[in-house]
Design a protein around this motif. Structure first.
Motif, short mmCIF file in Angstrom:
data_model
loop_
_atom_site.label_atom_id
_atom_site.label_comp_id
_atom_site.label_asym_id
_atom_site.label_seq_id
_atom_site.Cartn_x
_atom_site.Cartn_y
_atom_site.Cartn_z
N PHE A 1 0.84 -1.21 0.00
CA PHE A 1 0.00 0.00 0.00
C PHE A 1 0.87 1.25 0.00
CE2 PHE A 1 -2.12 3.48 2.14
CZ PHE A 1 -3.33 3.55 1.48
N CYS A 2 1.86 1.26 0.86
CA CYS A 2 2.74 2.44 0.95
C CYS A 2 3.49 2.66 -0.35
CB CYS A 2 3.70 2.28 2.12
SG CYS A 2 2.89 2.40 3.74
N ALA A 3 3.99 1.60 -0.95
CA ALA A 3 4.70 1.73 -2.22
C ALA A 3 3.78 2.28 -3.31
CB ALA A 3 5.27 0.38 -2.64
N ALA A 4 2.56 1.80 -3.36
CA ALA A 4 1.62 2.21 -4.40
C ALA A 4 1.12 3.64 -4.20
CB ALA A 4 0.44 1.25 -4.45
N ASN A 5 1.18 4.13 -2.96
CA ASN A 5 0.60 5.44 -2.66
C ASN A 5 1.62 6.49 -2.24
OD1 ASN A 5 -2.48 5.08 -2.80
ND2 ASN A 5 -1.76 3.24 -1.77
N SER B 1 16.30 -3.92 2.40
CA SER B 1 16.29 -4.24 0.97
C SER B 1 14.88 -4.31 0.40
CB SER B 1 17.02 -5.56 0.72
OG SER B 1 16.30 -6.65 1.29
N HIS B 2 13.86 -4.27 1.26
CA HIS B 2 12.51 -4.27 0.72
C HIS B 2 12.29 -2.95 -0.03
CE1 HIS B 2 8.22 -4.24 0.29
NE2 HIS B 2 8.19 -5.50 0.66
N PRO B 3 11.80 -3.01 -1.26
CA PRO B 3 11.67 -1.79 -2.07
C PRO B 3 10.79 -0.70 -1.45
CG PRO B 3 11.28 -3.75 -3.40
CD PRO B 3 11.41 -4.21 -1.99
#
Length: 147
Positions: free
Chosen positions: A56-60, A106-108
């Protein structure tokens, strides 16, 4: 708070929670009231955040601050005395702390990790987690499978 941000009293708004049992509520809150960052727990042995929060954070465009990347110290205590896997050397890790922290950073979708230590030797060890190659998704799965 949003009005104060608009007035320039501060630049960012965020939420913090530290236990996975509240992740559903945290997700509901982020959907209802968007923020600039969120702080939550995430570690190689507590990966619940990978299900919803991190994607969710990556997409937003929400920045992530990771607290308790060692489970409050319990993770490293359990690993104390165990030999490092061969994969650790491939990643440039000389300690379990480096190995576990490298998994998290390392998580994008991870923006920042807060390992928390007052010990200068531990801090030097943790900074070294940034050395060497970062694992790709396949390697991250191999790392997680050890837990």
């Amino acid at each position: 708070i949003r009005a104060w941000k608009a007035e320039g009293r501060f630049r960012h708004i965020g939420y913090t929670h530290y236990r996975p049992h509240a992740f559903a509520e945290l997700m509901d809150t982020m959907r209802a009231e968007p923020v600039d960052f969120v702080q939550f727990c995430y570690s190689i042995d507590e990966r619940d955040a990978e299900d919803d929060i991190l994607p969710f954070c990556a997409a937003n465009g929400v920045a992530t601050l990771i607290n308790l990347p060692f489970g409050g110290g319990s993770l490293l205590s359990r690993l104390n005395g165990r030999p490092l896997p061969d994969l650790a050397a491939e990643l440039g890790c000389r300690t379990w702390a480096q190995f576990c922290l490298k998994y998290v950073i390392s998580h994008p979708a991870v923006t920042c990790a807060i390992p928390g230590t007052g010990n200068p030797q531990h801090m030097a060890d943790l900074v070294a987690a940034a050395d060497g190659p970062m694992p790709d998704e396949t390697t991250r799965r191999e790392m997680a499978a050890l837990f």
